[in-house]
Design a protein around this motif. Sequence first.
Motif, short mmCIF file in Angstrom:
data_model
loop_
_atom_site.label_atom_id
_atom_site.label_comp_id
_atom_site.label_asym_id
_atom_site.label_seq_id
_atom_site.Cartn_x
_atom_site.Cartn_y
_atom_site.Cartn_z
N PHE A 95 64.70 47.33 46.76
CA PHE A 95 64.55 48.08 47.74
C PHE A 95 62.91 48.67 47.39
N ARG A 96 63.66 49.44 46.46
CA ARG A 96 62.25 50.02 45.60
C ARG A 96 61.34 48.76 45.43
N SER A 97 61.57 47.82 44.67
CA SER A 97 60.06 46.94 44.33
C SER A 97 59.52 47.00 45.27
N TYR A 98 60.29 46.78 46.90
CA TYR A 98 59.37 46.25 47.81
C TYR A 98 58.76 48.12 48.23
N GLY A 99 58.95 49.13 47.69
CA GLY A 99 58.20 50.20 48.08
C GLY A 99 58.88 51.48 48.91
N TYR A 100 59.83 50.46 49.08
CA TYR A 100 61.00 51.72 49.70
C TYR A 100 61.28 52.88 49.04
N LYS A 101 61.41 54.66 49.43
CA LYS A 101 61.74 55.26 48.24
C LYS A 101 63.38 55.26 48.69
N ALA A 102 64.04 54.60 48.01
CA ALA A 102 65.49 54.06 48.33
C ALA A 102 66.18 54.86 47.92
N GLU A 103 67.38 55.98 47.31
CA GLU A 103 68.23 56.70 47.12
C GLU A 103 69.86 55.99 47.04
N LEU A 104 70.99 55.52 46.02
CA LEU A 104 72.31 55.16 46.39
C LEU A 104 72.54 56.73 46.50
N LEU A 105 73.92 57.23 47.58
CA LEU A 105 74.15 58.15 47.34
C LEU A 105 75.54 57.88 45.97
N THR A 106 75.79 59.31 45.11
CA THR A 106 76.55 59.68 44.52
C THR A 106 77.79 60.58 44.72
N ASN A 107 77.70 61.18 45.80
CA ASN A 107 78.51 62.73 46.00
C ASN A 107 79.60 62.17 46.65
N CYS A 108 80.57 63.22 45.97
CA CYS A 108 82.48 62.23 46.53
C CYS A 108 82.88 63.62 46.18
N GLY A 109 83.93 63.33 46.07
CA GLY A 109 84.75 64.98 46.14
C GLY A 109 85.38 64.82 47.64
N ALA A 110 87.08 64.96 47.67
CA ALA A 110 88.46 65.20 48.92
C ALA A 110 87.02 66.23 49.99
N ASN A 111 85.51 66.97 49.87
CA ASN A 111 84.95 67.55 50.67
C ASN A 111 84.42 66.53 51.73
N ILE A 112 84.06 65.40 51.32
CA ILE A 112 82.99 64.46 52.27
C ILE A 112 84.51 63.88 53.12
N ALA A 113 85.76 64.03 52.86
CA ALA A 113 85.95 63.83 54.28
C ALA A 113 86.15 64.67 55.47
N GLN A 114 86.77 65.53 54.17
CA GLN A 114 87.23 66.68 55.68
C GLN A 114 85.68 67.21 56.94
N GLU A 115 84.35 66.42 56.05
CA GLU A 115 82.93 66.82 56.64
C GLU A 115 82.94 65.59 57.79
N GLY A 116 83.53 64.14 57.26
CA GLY A 116 83.26 63.39 58.04
C GLY A 116 84.38 63.77 59.76
N LEU A 117 85.64 64.21 59.04
CA LEU A 117 86.58 64.81 60.66
C LEU A 117 85.90 65.52 61.99
N LYS A 118 84.99 66.43 60.16
CA LYS A 118 84.64 66.95 61.34
C LYS A 118 83.65 66.37 62.66
N TYR A 119 83.33 65.33 62.42
CA TYR A 119 82.14 64.74 63.15
C TYR A 119 82.84 62.70 64.30
N VAL A 120 84.08 62.71 63.15
CA VAL A 120 84.72 61.20 63.85
C VAL A 120 85.47 61.93 63.80
N HIS A 121 86.70 60.18 64.64
CA HIS A 121 87.55 61.20 65.15
C HIS A 121 88.35 60.71 63.84
N ASN A 122 89.65 61.05 63.81
CA ASN A 122 90.86 60.47 62.34
C ASN A 122 91.29 58.68 63.12
#
Length: 425
Positions: free
Chosen positions: A41-68
Motif C-alpha cells: 500500500f505504501r509503495s502505491y502512495g497510501y499512508k498505511a499503518e498496521l495496528l499493533t495495539n493489543c491487551g484485554a482492553n481491546i475486547a472491552q472496547e469492542g464490547l461497548k459497541y458490538v453485541h457479544n
Amino acid sequence: MAKLIRDEKGRLLFTEEMKEEYTILCPNMVDIHFRLLVNVFRSYGYKAELLTNCGANIAQEGLKYVHNDTCYPALLVIGQFIDALNSGKYDVNKVALLITQTGGGCRASNYIHLLRKALVKAGYENVPVISLNMSGLEKNPGFSLSLPMMRRFIAGLVYGDALMLLDNQVKPYEINKGDSNRMVEKWIETLTEKFKEGKGYSIDQQTEYLKQIAKDFAEIPVNKTPKVKVGIVGEIYVKYAALANNDLEAFLAEQDCEVNVPGILNFMIFKVDNRMEDINLYGGNPMKYQVVKILFNYFCKMQNVLIKAIQTQPCFQAPEPYAHVKSLVKGVIGYGNKMGEGWLLTAEMLELIEAGYENIVCAQPFGCLPNHICGKGMIRKIKEVDDRANIVPIDYDPSATRVNQENRIKLMLAVAKENLVAKQK
C-alpha cells in the motif's frame, strides 16, 4: 482539510484528496503477511499503518459497541480500531480505516456495517471506512486495486506463507536465539524494496527469491532435539491473530513445542475453488467457470513454486499441494460445505496429522457455527480416519479465561509428550 463527501446512501467516501492527507489504519491478523501487504500500500502512495495495539482492553472496547453474541473476531477488530482512535496517536480528522469485505454468507461480510455503526456510537462518524474487496461491493474515488497491486498482494501472501513456515520450523531449534526472527525481518525489508522496484511478483522472480529464502533459513545453526509437534487450525482470524488466541504460538513455544500453522494460500485457493464447486453442484455459467479456473490455476502454480522452493532444502518439510489436501476429505465431509473455513478446516487437520503434527489446537470463536461444525464437530470422524489424532477444541470469546484455555491445552500436551516418549523407545 479534505472535504467530506457522502454517496446517495449516506456512506462517507474516501476521496482522492484524502489519499494525500489521511493515514489508513489496517487491523492485524497474520503479522508477517500483513506487514508485507501494508508495505505494498505504501509503495502505491497510501499512508498505511498496521495496528499493533493489543491487551484485554481491546475486547472491552469492542464490547461497548458490538453485541457479544455477534462474532468475537468482529468484536476484536472493531475494538482495536476504536482503541487506536481513542489513543490520541492519530489525528481523527485525517484517518481512515481499512477492512475486508467478502460478500459471502459468513458474518464477516457484516463487519464493515458493524464498524460504521460503532464509529457513529463512539463519535467518529466522520472517519471513512474503506472496503477491501475484489467483488466490486463498494468503491471509493481515492482507493482502487489495480492488477499490478493485486499481483503484489498475492505474491506477498506467498512470501508470507514461506517465511511463517520456515520460521516455525527453525525457531524452536535455533542455537542462537533470535536468528530466525532476524532472518524474517531481513526478508520483509528485502521484499518490500523489490516490490517498490517493480520486482519480486512474477513467477520466475518468486521462484528465485523463494529458493534464496529457503537457503538462508537452512543456513541458520540449529540443534534438532525431539519436540512435541503441534498444529493450529480454526476460524481464520482466531487461528492467526495473537490478539484473538491469547498469543497461542508464544504459549506453545514456552511449552517447548514446534508449531505448524497452515498458510493463507490454501484458504485463498479454497475460496476460488468454491466458485467452481458451486457450478459443479448446482449448475451455472460455463464462461464464469473458465474465468475462475484461470485464477485457480494461477494460485496453484504459485503454490507449486513455493512447495518446490522449500523442497530444495531437505531439512524442511514443505506443505502439501491444494489438490492433495482436498482429496483427504473425500468421503469425510462434502465439498459443498464451504461457509467460513468449510471443509478446508477438516482437511487441514488431516493434513497436519499426515505430516506428523497429530497434536492439534482447533481455535474457534464461541458461536461461530461453521467452525464448530467443520472443526469441533468433525473431531470424532477424524479420529476414525486416523487414530493418531490428539485434538483439543478451544473456544475464544470475552468471557473465556486464558487460564482455562491454557490448562485444556496442557492436558492435550501431556498426552502428546507421553506419545513422544513412547516413539523414542
